[in-house]
Design an enzyme around this catalytic site. Structure first.
Site, PDB file in Angstrom:
ATOM      1  N   SER A 150      34.650  38.388  42.862  1.00 20.57           N
ATOM      2  CA  SER A 150      33.999  38.893  43.605  1.00 20.57           C
ATOM      3  C   SER A 150      32.539  39.091  43.363  1.00 20.57           C
ATOM      4  O   SER A 150      32.282  39.526  42.687  1.00 20.57           O
ATOM      5  CB  SER A 150      34.721  39.729  44.511  1.00 20.57           C
ATOM      6  OG  SER A 150      33.596  41.034  45.096  1.00 20.57           O
ATOM      7  N   TYR A 175      41.376  47.796  42.656  1.00 21.35           N
ATOM      8  CA  TYR A 175      40.843  46.559  43.325  1.00 21.35           C
ATOM      9  C   TYR A 175      39.778  45.044  42.448  1.00 21.35           C
ATOM     10  O   TYR A 175      39.568  43.941  41.587  1.00 21.35           O
ATOM     11  CB  TYR A 175      40.274  45.816  45.000  1.00 21.35           C
ATOM     12  CG  TYR A 175      39.456  45.176  45.409  1.00 21.35           C
ATOM     13  CD1 TYR A 175      40.363  43.278  45.809  1.00 21.35           C
ATOM     14  CD2 TYR A 175      38.091  44.782  45.510  1.00 21.35           C
ATOM     15  CE1 TYR A 175      39.572  42.684  45.466  1.00 21.35           C
ATOM     16  CE2 TYR A 175      37.643  43.698  45.955  1.00 21.35           C
ATOM     17  CZ  TYR A 175      38.381  42.672  46.197  1.00 21.35           C
ATOM     18  OH  TYR A 175      37.671  41.670  46.263  1.00 21.35           O
ATOM     19  N   LYS A 179      39.483  41.880  40.005  1.00 16.63           N
ATOM     20  CA  LYS A 179      38.761  41.245  39.869  1.00 16.63           C
ATOM     21  C   LYS A 179      38.498  40.329  38.515  1.00 16.63           C
ATOM     22  O   LYS A 179      37.905  39.212  37.600  1.00 16.63           O
ATOM     23  CB  LYS A 179      37.525  41.036  41.179  1.00 16.63           C
ATOM     24  CG  LYS A 179      38.373  40.511  42.298  1.00 16.63           C
ATOM     25  CD  LYS A 179      38.831  39.384  42.528  1.00 16.63           C
ATOM     26  CE  LYS A 179      39.340  39.381  43.673  1.00 16.63           C
ATOM     27  NZ  LYS A 179      40.211  37.973  43.855  1.00 16.63           N
TER      28      LYS A 179
END
Ligand code: UFG
Length: 363
Positions: A150, A175, A179
Site C-alpha cells: 500500500s 495496519y 505493510k
C-alpha cells in the site's frame, strides 16, 4: 489434508485442462474486493486461479458473482493463511495437478481504525500469514510472489507524485506498520532464497467494480473508505457522507488521493505475474496508481456528474491519521510491466454506483 475444505471445484468442460495444469496461481484473499477482480482477469489471461480464503473479511456470495461473470466455478480452499499446515495441504493438492506458476497474496486485515484498537490481531494475521506463505512456497520450490502492499508505507511523502525511491516514514497505524514489516520480511526472504522473484505492489486508492455489477467492494458492517460510504449514503442507507476536513493545504481544502479503477489494478497483477516468469531473482516495489490526484470534493462532483445523482454530504472535522495529499508516480510500473491505467475516475464511479444499485436489488 487436514483443515482444508474444498468448497468449489472447477468443473467446466470449456476449461483447457492442459493450460489449467500448468498455469495455476494461488490467490490468497481471492474472495475479497481486489482479489475477486484479479481472479476474473487471471482467467481472461489463461491462468487458473485457486482461491485461498477463510471469509474472515469477505462473503461467500462473491463466488456466485464470479461464477456469473466467468460462467464456471473456481476452486476455493477455505483456509486461514496463518495455518502453515493447511497451506501445505493446498500446495500439495495443487501440485498433484500441475505447476504452481505463482502466488498472489491479498489476504490481510485492512481497516486502519480497527488496527489501532486491535494491533495484535493485525500483527499476527498480516505478518503471520505472509511468513507462513513464504515458508510454504519455499518448501515447495514456488518462486513467483506478488504482494499486496500500500502507498501507506510512504506516510505523507515529502514530494508528490511519490515514486518508489521515497523513504518509508513512521507508520501512522498498526495496519500501515504491517505493510512495511511485510515488505521487509519479503525482501529478507528474497535475499535468503535464490528461487524467489517478487513484486511488492503499492496500491493507491482502489475504487469501482466489475462493469457487470456482479462483483465489487462488499464492506462488512460500517464502511471506512470513501466510496463505499458515499454510495451507501447516496442510496439512503446511511447518514450523509461526512467530508473529513476542508482546511487542508490543498486547492479546495480537502484531502487528495489517487483513485484507481479496481480492474486496472487487477490487470497489473496479471502483468506482474507475466513479468516475474522471465526474471531471475528479482524483487521490485511498484506503485499502482493513475498519477492523478483528486480531492474528496472533486470525487463527489465527479460522482454526481457521472451518475446524474446528488451526493448528500456535510463537512466535518479531520479524521486522525489522514495524510494531506498523495498520488503516484507510476512510471516504473509502465516501464517494467508495460502496464498503465485505462479507466477514468468517472468510469470507476459509474461502476461503483452500478454495483451499489445491483447490490440493493439482489440483497
Ligand atoms: N473520507 C471522507 N469521508 C469518509 C471516508 C473518507 O472524507 O467517510 C476521505 C478521507 O479523509 C480521505 C479520502 O476520503 O481523504 C480517502 O479515504 P479512504 O478511507 O477511502 O482511503 P485512505 O486514503 O484513507 O486509505 C487508503 C486505504 C488504506 C491505505 C491508505 C494509504 O484504504 O488501506 O489508502 O494511504 F492504507
Amino acid at each position: 489434508m487436514q483443515n482444508v475444505t474444498v468448497v468449489y471445484e472447477a468443473m467446466n468442460a470449456m476449461v483447457n485442462f492442459e493450460t489449467m495444469k500448468s498455469q495455476q496461481v494461488i490467490v490468497t484473499g481471492g474472495a475479497g474486493y481486489i482479489g475477486s477482480h484479479t481472479v476474473v482477469e487471471l482467467v481472461g489471461a489463461g491462468f487458473e486461479p485457486i482461491i485461498v480464503d477463510n471469509f474472515s473479511n469477505s462473503h461467500p456470495r462473491v463466488l456466485d458473482g464470479l461464477e456469473r461473470i466467468l460462467n464456471r466455478k473456481i476452486q476455493l480452499f477455505d483456509v486461514d493463511c496463518c495455518d502453515e499446515s493447511a497451506l501445505n495441504g493446498v500446495f500439495e493438492s495443487c501440485l498433484k495437478r500441475g505447476n504452481i506458476t505463482g502466488v498472489i497474496h491479498f489476504a490481510a486485515f485492512k481497516a486502519v481504525g480497527e488496527s489501532t484498537a486491535e494491533p495484535l490481531k493485525y500483527f499476527s494475521n498480516n505478518i503471520g500469514s505472509t511468513a507462513a506463505l513464504l515458508a510454504t512456497m519455499h518448501r515447495h520450490g514456488v518462486g513467483s510472489f506478488v504482494f499486496s502492499s500500500s502507498c501507506t508505507v510512504y506516510g505523507q511523502p515529502e514530494q508528490i507524485p511519490v515514486d518508489e525511491t521515497a523513504p518509508f516514514l513512521p507508520a501512522e497505524s498498526p495496519y500501515g506498520y504491517t505493510k512495511q514489516a511485510c515488505e521487509r520480511l519479503i525482501s529478507d526472504a528474497h535475499s535468503a532464497h535464490a528461487e524467489l522473484n517478487v513484486t511488492l505492489l503499492r496500491y493507491f486508492n482502489p475504487i469501482g467494480a466489475h462493469p457487470s455489477g456482479d462483483i465489487g467492494e462488499l464492506p462488512l458492517g460500517h464502511p471506512n473508505n470513501l466510496i463505499p460510504f458515499l454510495t451507501q449514503a447516496t442510496a439512503g442507507l446511511r447518514d450523509p457522507l461526512t467530508v473529513f476536513g476542508n482546511d487542508y493545504p490543498t486547492p479546495d481544502g480537502t484531502c487528495v488521493r489517487d483513485y484507481i479503477h479496481v480492474i486496472d489494478l487487477a490487470r497489473a497483477h496479471v502483468a506482474a505475474l507475466n513479468w516475474l516468469k522471465d526474471q531471475n531473482h528479482a524483487c521490485e516495489a511498484l506503485n499502482l496508481g493513475t498519477g492523478n490526484g483528486s480531492s474528496v470534493l472533486q470525487v463527489i462532483e465527479a460522482f454526481e456528474s457521472a451518475n446524474g445523482i446528488s451526493v448528500p454530504h456535510t463537512i466535518g472535522p479531520r479524521r486522525p491519521g489522514d495524510v494531506t495529499a498523495i498520488f503516484a508516480d507510476a512510471k516504473k510500473a509502465k516501464d517494467l510491466l508495460g502496464w498503465e491505467c485505462e479507466h477514468s475516475l468517472q468510469e470507476a464511479l459509474k461502476d461503483s454506483w452500478n454495483w451499489q444499485k445491483k447490490l440493493e436489488q439482489t440483497s
